[in-house]
Motif scaffolding. Structure first.
Motif, short mmCIF file in Angstrom:
data_model
loop_
_atom_site.label_atom_id
_atom_site.label_comp_id
_atom_site.label_asym_id
_atom_site.label_seq_id
_atom_site.Cartn_x
_atom_site.Cartn_y
_atom_site.Cartn_z
N UNK A 173 10.29 11.85 2.27
CA UNK A 173 9.27 12.66 1.60
C UNK A 173 9.10 12.20 0.15
N UNK A 174 10.21 11.90 -0.54
CA UNK A 174 10.13 11.45 -1.94
C UNK A 174 9.38 10.13 -2.03
N UNK A 175 9.72 9.20 -1.13
CA UNK A 175 9.07 7.88 -1.16
C UNK A 175 7.58 8.01 -0.83
N UNK A 176 7.27 8.85 0.15
CA UNK A 176 5.86 9.06 0.51
C UNK A 176 5.09 9.64 -0.67
N UNK A 177 5.73 10.57 -1.37
CA UNK A 177 5.07 11.21 -2.52
C UNK A 177 4.79 10.17 -3.60
N UNK A 178 5.78 9.31 -3.89
CA UNK A 178 5.59 8.29 -4.93
C UNK A 178 4.46 7.34 -4.53
N UNK A 179 4.46 6.88 -3.26
CA UNK A 179 3.40 5.96 -2.80
C UNK A 179 2.03 6.61 -2.95
N UNK A 180 1.96 7.90 -2.63
CA UNK A 180 0.66 8.57 -2.72
C UNK A 180 0.25 8.78 -4.18
N UNK A 183 -1.23 5.82 -5.39
CA UNK A 183 -2.61 5.70 -4.91
C UNK A 183 -2.80 4.84 -3.69
N UNK A 184 -1.71 4.39 -3.07
CA UNK A 184 -1.91 3.52 -1.92
C UNK A 184 -0.70 3.56 -0.99
N UNK A 185 -0.98 3.50 0.30
CA UNK A 185 0.11 3.34 1.27
C UNK A 185 -0.29 2.22 2.21
N UNK A 186 0.56 1.20 2.33
CA UNK A 186 0.35 0.23 3.39
C UNK A 186 1.09 0.76 4.62
N UNK A 187 0.41 0.80 5.75
CA UNK A 187 1.02 1.34 6.95
C UNK A 187 1.55 0.21 7.82
N UNK A 188 2.63 0.51 8.54
CA UNK A 188 3.17 -0.45 9.50
C UNK A 188 2.26 -0.43 10.73
N UNK A 189 1.87 -1.63 11.18
CA UNK A 189 0.90 -1.72 12.28
C UNK A 189 1.51 -1.22 13.59
N UNK A 190 0.64 -0.86 14.49
CA UNK A 190 1.06 -0.36 15.81
C UNK A 190 1.92 -1.38 16.55
N UNK A 191 1.57 -2.67 16.42
CA UNK A 191 2.34 -3.72 17.09
C UNK A 191 3.77 -3.78 16.52
#
Ligand SMILES: [Zn+2]
Length: 279
Positions: free
Chosen positions: A181-188, A191-199
């Motif tokens: 949650x802390x890391x997600x908050x910092x990334x947001x 202003x950006x989150x790179x997501x891990x692809x479905x593959x």
């Protein structure tokens, strides 16, 4: 399975860590674990988890009837009992209010985006159980929807819940959720989150088998949502198709519902512009 004496000591230590890390304030939070096939150990009602002693713990049967202990079991006992009913594999349950994860629970934002490889491999996704009045039957009902497929979840406007193969394993999952949650908050905030692809998620999921990581359910195919009426049987994880890329920049949703923020000055300027163009 632990001996009763060592389990009492484990509860004291995990309670101390939860309080020291700020996952609970005052008398919040509770722990439970299976003592044997018919008995549970639980933290008592109304004590600070940072200052417990081994003699304080309460022993109940699987229906919550007190068998031993001077104090009454946790006010959230019904939620713990429901978890053991739904998850024969769960040996321990931890409930706390870690502030960043609980902030997501208050904002109604599940931790269900594929952003950290280790979290994808271990917890998968962390959904939000719908709001329920604490200590009532509503709470176990809300938890039931997700507990068969998840080892950790947020509780809307309340806190978080984790299960594990012992009380330390359940506690470490609570740490992982708060860290995530802390890391997600910092990334947001950045202003950006790179997501891990479905593959790549599929590759990470395969590692669960390689490393013998026990997961209660697989990640749902194609990121499909579960029908709201049924209990979850897989983990919904937001992971876009990568077209060969392992990381995919998060694209703002283009459904017209995104929020924009303007200051009063910017808004006034826009309105003045619009009026000027009408003249
Ligand atoms: Zn609580």
């Amino acid at each position: 399975m632990s001996t009763e004496a060592s389990l009492r000591d484990d509860f004291v230590e995990v309670g101390r860590r939860m309080y020291a890390r700020g996952y609970t304030a005052s008398n919040d939070g509770n722990l439970s674990a299976r003592l044997d096939a018919r008995r549970l150990m639980m933290t008592p009602k109304g004590v600070c988890k940072g200052f417990m002693t081994p003699d304080m713990m309460c022993i109940t049967d699987l229906d919550g009837r007190k068998l031993q202990g001077d104090r009454d079991p946790s006010s959230e006992m019904l939620m713990h009992l429901e978890v053991y009913r739904q998850r024969p594999d769960a040996q321990a349950v931890v409930h706390a209010h870690p502030p960043t994860a609980t902030g997501f629970a208050v904002a109604g934002i599940p931790l269900d985006r594929a952003v950290l490889a280790e979290v994808v491999t271990t917890l998968g996704s962390v959904p939000i159980a719908q709001y329920a009045t604490p200590s009532t039957q509503e709470l176990p009902d809300a938890v039931r929807r997700y507990i068969k497929a998840h080892d950790g979840m947020l509780l809307a406007n309340h806190g978080a819940l984790t299960v594990g193969s012992d009380v330390y394993a359940a506690y470490y999952k609570m740490e992982t959720i708060e860290h995530f949650a802390k890391i997600s908050l910092v990334a947001r905030l950045l202003g950006r989150e790179n997501l891990i692809s479905r593959e790549e998620v599929a590759r990470l999921q395969a590692l669960r088998g390689t490393y013998g990581i026990a997961s209660p359910a697989p990640i749902c195919a194609d990121g499909s949502d579960e029908p709201a009426a049924t209990d979850a049987v897989c983990q919904v994880l937001q992971a876009p198709a990568g077209d060969g890329q392992r990381l995919v920049p998060d694209v703002p949703r283009a459904d017209g519902d995104e929020e924009i923020r303007l200051t009063y000055r910017e808004l006034s300027a826009l309105i003045e512009d619009a009026i000027r163009s009408l003249r």
